[in-house]
Design an enzyme around this catalytic site. Structure first.
Site, PDB file in Angstrom:
ATOM      1  N   LYS A 235       4.242 -14.693  -6.065  1.00  0.00           N
ATOM      2  CA  LYS A 235       5.375 -14.377  -5.192  1.00  0.00           C
ATOM      3  C   LYS A 235       5.516 -15.438  -4.107  1.00  0.00           C
ATOM      4  CE  LYS A 235       3.749 -10.193  -4.211  1.00  0.00           C
ATOM      5  NZ  LYS A 235       2.636 -10.111  -5.171  1.00  0.00           N
TER       6      LYS A 235
ATOM      7  N   CYS B 211       4.177   3.903   3.645  1.00  0.00           N
ATOM      8  CA  CYS B 211       3.042   3.158   3.106  1.00  0.00           C
ATOM      9  C   CYS B 211       1.836   3.077   4.030  1.00  0.00           C
ATOM     10  CB  CYS B 211       3.467   1.768   2.630  1.00  0.00           C
ATOM     11  SG  CYS B 211       3.730   0.563   3.909  1.00  0.00           S
ATOM     12  N   MET B 212       1.998   3.290   5.322  1.00  0.00           N
ATOM     13  CA  MET B 212       0.859   3.072   6.205  1.00  0.00           C
ATOM     14  C   MET B 212       0.500   4.246   7.109  1.00  0.00           C
ATOM     15  SD  MET B 212      -0.128   0.303   5.238  1.00  0.00           S
ATOM     16  CE  MET B 212      -1.567   0.689   6.209  1.00  0.00           C
TER      17      MET B 212
ATOM     18  N   MET C 102      -2.548   1.770  -0.867  1.00  0.00           N
ATOM     19  CA  MET C 102      -1.706   2.932  -1.144  1.00  0.00           C
ATOM     20  C   MET C 102      -2.445   4.098  -1.790  1.00  0.00           C
ATOM     21  SD  MET C 102       0.970   2.231   0.184  1.00  0.00           S
ATOM     22  CE  MET C 102       0.424   0.911   1.221  1.00  0.00           C
TER      23      MET C 102
ATOM     24  N   GLY D  18       0.495  -3.102   2.978  1.00  0.00           N
ATOM     25  CA  GLY D  18       1.387  -3.561   1.922  1.00  0.00           C
ATOM     26  C   GLY D  18       2.423  -4.537   2.404  1.00  0.00           C
ATOM     27  N   GLN D  19       2.966  -4.318   3.587  1.00  0.00           N
ATOM     28  CA  GLN D  19       4.108  -5.115   4.032  1.00  0.00           C
ATOM     29  C   GLN D  19       3.682  -6.167   5.061  1.00  0.00           C
ATOM     30  OE1 GLN D  19       8.024  -2.953   3.904  1.00  0.00           O
ATOM     31  NE2 GLN D  19       6.750  -1.272   4.564  1.00  0.00           N
TER      32      GLN D  19
HETATM   33  S1  SF4 Z   1       1.062 -12.940   1.484  1.00  0.00           S
HETATM   34 FE1  SF4 Z   1       0.811 -11.649  -0.334  1.00  0.00          FE
HETATM   35  S2  SF4 Z   1       2.632 -12.060  -1.537  1.00  0.00           S
HETATM   36 FE2  SF4 Z   1       2.462 -13.721  -0.081  1.00  0.00          FE
HETATM   37  S3  SF4 Z   1       1.314 -15.309  -1.133  1.00  0.00           S
HETATM   38 FE3  SF4 Z   1      -0.158 -14.095   0.011  1.00  0.00          FE
HETATM   39  S4  SF4 Z   1      -0.891 -12.581  -1.448  1.00  0.00           S
HETATM   40 FE4  SF4 Z   1       1.012 -13.411  -2.269  1.00  0.00          FE
END
Ligand code: SF4
Lengths: 800, 194
Positions: A111, A200-201, A385, A422-423
């Site tokens: 990503k 999520c948190m 999660m 997560g975010q």
């Molecule tokens: S912050 Fe998360 S999504 Fe972005 S490069 Fe690092 S592991 Fe991948």
């Protein structure tokens, strides 16, 4: 070609031995860079020698390649990797891992490497859209802003301040969140502000608050390089936090002592790399954690002096319900416990009993307990999660802390519980700025009169502006929206029409009661489909901003490219709408740049002296982020321990100073195992678990527009256990119909693919807006944190 | 007029000669088209120069660690070509065998359309070549790409799985980076300013 090819391989074979040696030795990066430095001097001399040949009107080779590189934290997950963003001619052309960042040390994940493309999807919004005669049509920005302000004003005048709301995101920058909070609580005077981080948190927050009295992890990512045993509590880290997982794997490569233990309901990529895997029945993590504690306590392997000096025992209300609509919730209270009472409560969690509930063999639980108990093993528990999206999310967080507190393995290098996010700024924005209905900046709470007074004073507003009562958490807010009690809402940087559990229930209500919906986003989504106004947002490096990651690290980035058309940052919209509502004095900053620094610096005042001290904006511009508390210009790696945390006084050893009234002690909670609200039965015989895949971010609205990522994971699927599939006569790729009490969905089957669920369980990722699994999920939630459980409900599985 | 004509002719000849000189100096390896072909083939597997390449084949076995069984030492499929759909397929040696979570960065591709089109544009290694002007680019040529995770030049340029178009004709010499520099602008993030 082929002939030459052969020739070359012949040549190369003659070097085979030497090559093999060279390949096997790991290159020393520093040396390599030094050599480059030398070579660079030669390069500078080059043009002098060949000067006579230079054609000045032509671009030089180096100019043509002159990409300007600047750091920015990754836009995606809570790991918070630092990326180098390569810009040429006003556009991003390349991305590289930032080797100066201690988070990712030059690595990114799939990503992160494709961050550049998320800006350039062809259907990106350039203009504001206003719904006219049922259709969204491009309109001047001014018209859209005036409309939003007038509809908010009307609603406030007719129905009061609590009839309007803002729903934000853990992908908000600190500036976005802070401006929204100030607008809602300090301007309009309502606590109707929530963010998707509630989904999520929230359980992580209530877990921290109930145990330590202060939010966020005590440890940091350095633990991953130092620890000996890593326990994944329902966390497929190889896919969901890939760069951190690689840090653990690197540790394992260097240190053969390292063991990975995976507690999971499906065999994932994380399980494939683990040394011991515990396949457990959903919800029985509560029993496993208690069984580990029982092993430690009953075998007298707990850390006596730590327990005596730094912990406090408590028990709370049990049978607390599941927050279901129309079901009354009991009042939740707690009381002091004694060690003896706590010990007695553990008695029932014998290995045999827990083996029966969880399906995990007694030997494995015992072995895991001995890892935790052994004083010579450094151990880190990791979760995300799996433990947070849980109808007993707060409890299971407490239970894992119990184990670390009983053994005193906390706040030390390589030892400690670590709650992952997560975010990208669930921590930095939602949790630290406090963009939740009860929140005020830096851990303050609207229920506390002193906190309200402090905030009102700092903002220079009339005392009594901030309501003392929290209004509605996310699920309650959307219930109110669907029931027509909230008349106008602004949704920023998130996509609730994909992420809300039991989605269709909310959609139907909204379509019936027609609240006024404003959405700030960059691409069309199912949420912009229900919008009355769409405001085009400037994303990521199209504006300056700050994020805060899982390890308390605040990171800043500058604006690098222009946003398309009329796009602006969410914070700019909050300020502009605030001005139109008459709260211009709250936001004295003019340009976007002034706003970025101004909002941050004002917010920073809240953090000083309360243990959340964040670094100055100017400093962050130079750093790859800093972990708070930043005191005397120095970041803090491990909180609550003398010598590492500046808030712990000399001679204290450890101090859990969030719990001042308990004598700076952390709480060991008595929390029982309780069954979830919906369990498989004869009609709906399978568990449904939802989650993520490595490729896609959140609801996929950005990553699905990246060719390489979309082609890697083009649509959602349902993972089935091989035996279940055989019984149902389902083959790989067949259409499968899933039905829950709330809805049904047809998806292609994946059998023996990247992950294999245990028998009786199916898994579906949630990123695909055209195969919406959240039509099936249940909006039951943890009654303490109000976070829904997306991991457990029951479904029927048929051939589609 | 004559002067101008003379100048143009002179310039053309000069440019042609220089072209060959640069050509010989800069690319000791293979023919022009071969290199351009390679550059475009390269970019087909990547979003941009420097991005991790996608996996150009189907995954025969699920599970994370199977990749390294072929990609640690590399395989050149010649005789066993029928195993693979394409002849001359090469299992390249990974330049970073120490990273074992392969799917973290590399993903296989399915034959699907796009979700939505994307206007992202990057630079192309073939362009780099076009833009090398006479004299400004004294041999030896700089590295036209970043070196993050690819510090061991020989793996891609000299090993048995190296593409012939990028194998240097001067063969094996130690210390590539003594003569070939990484591009200046990329050096900003590479260097520690030491
Ligand atoms: S912050 Fe998360 S999504 Fe972005 S490069 Fe690092 S592991 Fe991948």
């Amino acid at each position: 070609m082929k002939k030459e090819f052969k020739k070359d391989t012949e040549i190369n074979n003659s070097f085979a031995d030497k090559l093999d040696n060279l390949i096997q030795t790991k290159i020393d990066r520093k040396n390599f860079l030094k050599k480059i430095g030398t070579a660079y001097a030669v390069a500078l001399a080059g043009p002098l020698i060949f000067n006579s040949c230079k054609e000045s009107d032509e671009e030089t080779f180096l100019d043509k390649l002159s990409i300007k590189w600047e750091k920015a934290p990754c836009r995606f997950c809570g790991v918070g990797c630092s990326a180098m963003v390569g810009v040429r001619d006003g556009k991003i052309v390349a991305i590289a891992g930032d080797r100066k960042s201690s988070v990712n040390k030059g690595l990114l994940c799939i990503k992160g490497y494709h961050l550049g493309e998320i800006l350039y999807g062809e259907d990106r919004f350039h203009n504001a859209l206003i719904r006219k005669n049922g259709k969204l049509v491009e309109s001047p920005l001014e018209e859209a802003l005036t409309l939003v302000a007038s509809r908010f004003k009307e609603s406030i005048a007719a129905n009061g301040a609590d009839s309007v709301a803002i729903y934000g995101s853990g992908q908000w920058t600190i500036q976005d969140g802070y401006s929204a909070l100030k607008l809602m609580k300090g301007g309009i005077g309502t606590n109707n502000i929530e963010a998707n981080a509630r989904l999520c948190m929230a359980s992580a927050v209530t877990g921290f608050m109930t145990t330590f009295g202060k939010d966020e992890p005590m440890g940091c990512y350095d633990d991953l390089d130092i620890g000996d045993v890593f326990v994944f509590w329902g966390n497929n880290m190889a896919e969901t936090h890939p760069v951190l997982f690689s840090r653990i794997m690197e540790n394992k490569r260097i240190n053969p002592k390292v063991q990975l233990v995976d507690i999971t309901v499906r065999q994932t990529r994380t399980s494939d790399s683990s040394d011991m895997v515990l396949y457990f029945n959903p919800q029985s993590d509560l029993a496993i954690a208690n069984a580990i504690a029982r092993e430690i306590v009953y075998n007298n392997r707990y850390n006596h002096s730590f327990v005596e000096n730094h912990t406090f025992f408590k028990s709370g209300t049990t049978n607390i319900g599941f927050g279901l609509e129309g079901v009354a919730e009991p009042a939740i209270t707690d009381k002091k416990n004694s060690f003896e009472q706590y010990k007695k409560s553990l008695d029932m969690y014998t290995l045999e009993y827990v083996q029966k509930i969880s399906g995990v063999s007694a030997e494995k639980i015992q072995k895991l307990a001995s890892y935790y108990a052994d004083p010579n093993i450094k151990i880190v528990s990791l979760w995300c999660m799996g433990m947070n999206q849980h109808t007993r999310g707060t409890w299971i967080n407490n239970l894992v802390y119990n184990i670390h507190l009983l053994t005193g393995k906390i706040s030390q290098p390589g030892n400690g519980p670590f709650s992952l996010t997560g975010q990208p700024s669930a921590c930095g924005t939602v949790r630290e700025v406090g963009t939740l209905t009860h929140g005020l900046p830096a851990g303050r709470n609207v229920k506390n009169p002193e906190d309200r007074a402090f905030t009102e004073n700092l903002w220079g507003i009339k005392s009594g502006t901030i309501p003392a009562k929290p209004s509605a958490h996310t699920i309650a807010m959307f219930r109110k929206l669907k029931d027509g009690k909230i008349k106008a809402i602004m949704i920023q940087t998130t996509n609730p029409m994909v992420t809300l559990p039991d989605r269709d229930k909310f959609l139907k209500g909204i379509q019936k009661n027609k609240p006024f919906i404003v959405v700030c986003d960059v691409y069309p989504t199912p949420t912009t489909e229900i919008a009355d106004v769409v405001l085009p947002a400037a994303m990521w490096v199209e504006r300056a901003g700050c994020f805060g990651n899982s390890e308390r690290r605040t990171q800043q980035w500058n604006k690098m490219v222009e946003a398309p058309g009329d796009s602006h940052p969410d914070s700019w919209y909050n300020i502009e709408i605030g001005r139109r509502l008459g709260f211009g004095n709250l936001f004295p900053w003019k340009t976007e740049e002034e706003q970025a620094e101004g909002l941050y610096e004002e917010y920073r005042k809240f953090t000083i002296g309360v243990g959340k001290d964040i670094a100055p904006y100017k400093r962050l511009q130079k750093e790859r982020g800093m972990r708070w508390p930043v005191v005397n210009g120095k970041e803090t790696l491990w909180r609550y321990r003398e010598g590492s945390d500046p808030y712990v006084h000399k001679g204290e050893g450890f101090s859990f100073y969030g719990n001042k009234i308990l004598g700076n002690r952390a709480v060991i909670w008595e929390r029982p195992y309780e069954a979830p609200p919906e369990v498989p039965d004869s009609e709906y015989p399978f568990w449904l678990c939802t989650g993520r895949v490595i490729e896609h971010w959140h609801t996929g609205s950005m990553t699905r527009r990246v060719e390489q990522i979309h082609k890697a994971m083009p649509h959602a699927y349902v993972e089935l256990n091989k035996d279940d599939a055989k019984n149902l006569k389902i083959k790989n790729g067949d259409d499968v119909k899933l039905t829950s009490r709330r809805g049904s969905l047809v998806l292609p089957a994946m059998i023996d693919g990247r992950a294999k669920p245990k028998k009786g369980l199916v898994f579906v990722p949630f990123f695909d807006e055209s195969l919406l699994i959240n039509k099936l999920t249940l909006d039951a939630h943890c009654p303490i944190s109000k976070q829904p459980d997306y991991k457990k409900c029951s479904v029927k599985v048929e051939r589609g | 007029m004559l002067k101008l004509l003379k100048k143009i002719i002179f310039k053309t000849i000069f440019k042609t000669i220089l072209f060959f000189v640069v050509f010989l100096l800069s690319f000791h390896c293979g023919e022009k088209n071969e290199r351009a072909d390679f550059a475009s083939k390269r970019l087909k597997l990547r979003a941009y120069e420097g991005a991790p390449p996608v996996i150009p084949h189907t995954i025969l076995k699920s599970g994370t660690h199977y990749c390294l069984s072929c990609h640690t030492k590399g395989i050149v499929f010649e005789k066993d070509a029928e195993v693979w759909s394409k002849k001359n397929m090469v299992a390249k040696i990974t330049p970073h065998p120490e990273w074992v979570n392969c799917f973290q960065c590399h993903v296989p591709q399915q034959d699907t359309g796009l979700f939505h089109k994307n206007k992202f544009k990057t630079f192309h290694l073939a362009h780099v070549k076009k833009n090398i002007k006479s004299g400004e680019e004294p041999a030896p040529p700089p590295m036209p790409h970043q070196v993050e995770n690819r510090e061991k030049c020989i793996i891609c340029h000299l090993s048995k799985t190296a593409d012939p178009s990028i194998v240097p004709k001067h063969g094996m010499r130690d210390g590539c980076e003594m003569c070939h520099l990484p591009p200046e602008s990329l050096d900003i993030y590479l260097g520690d300013g030491e």
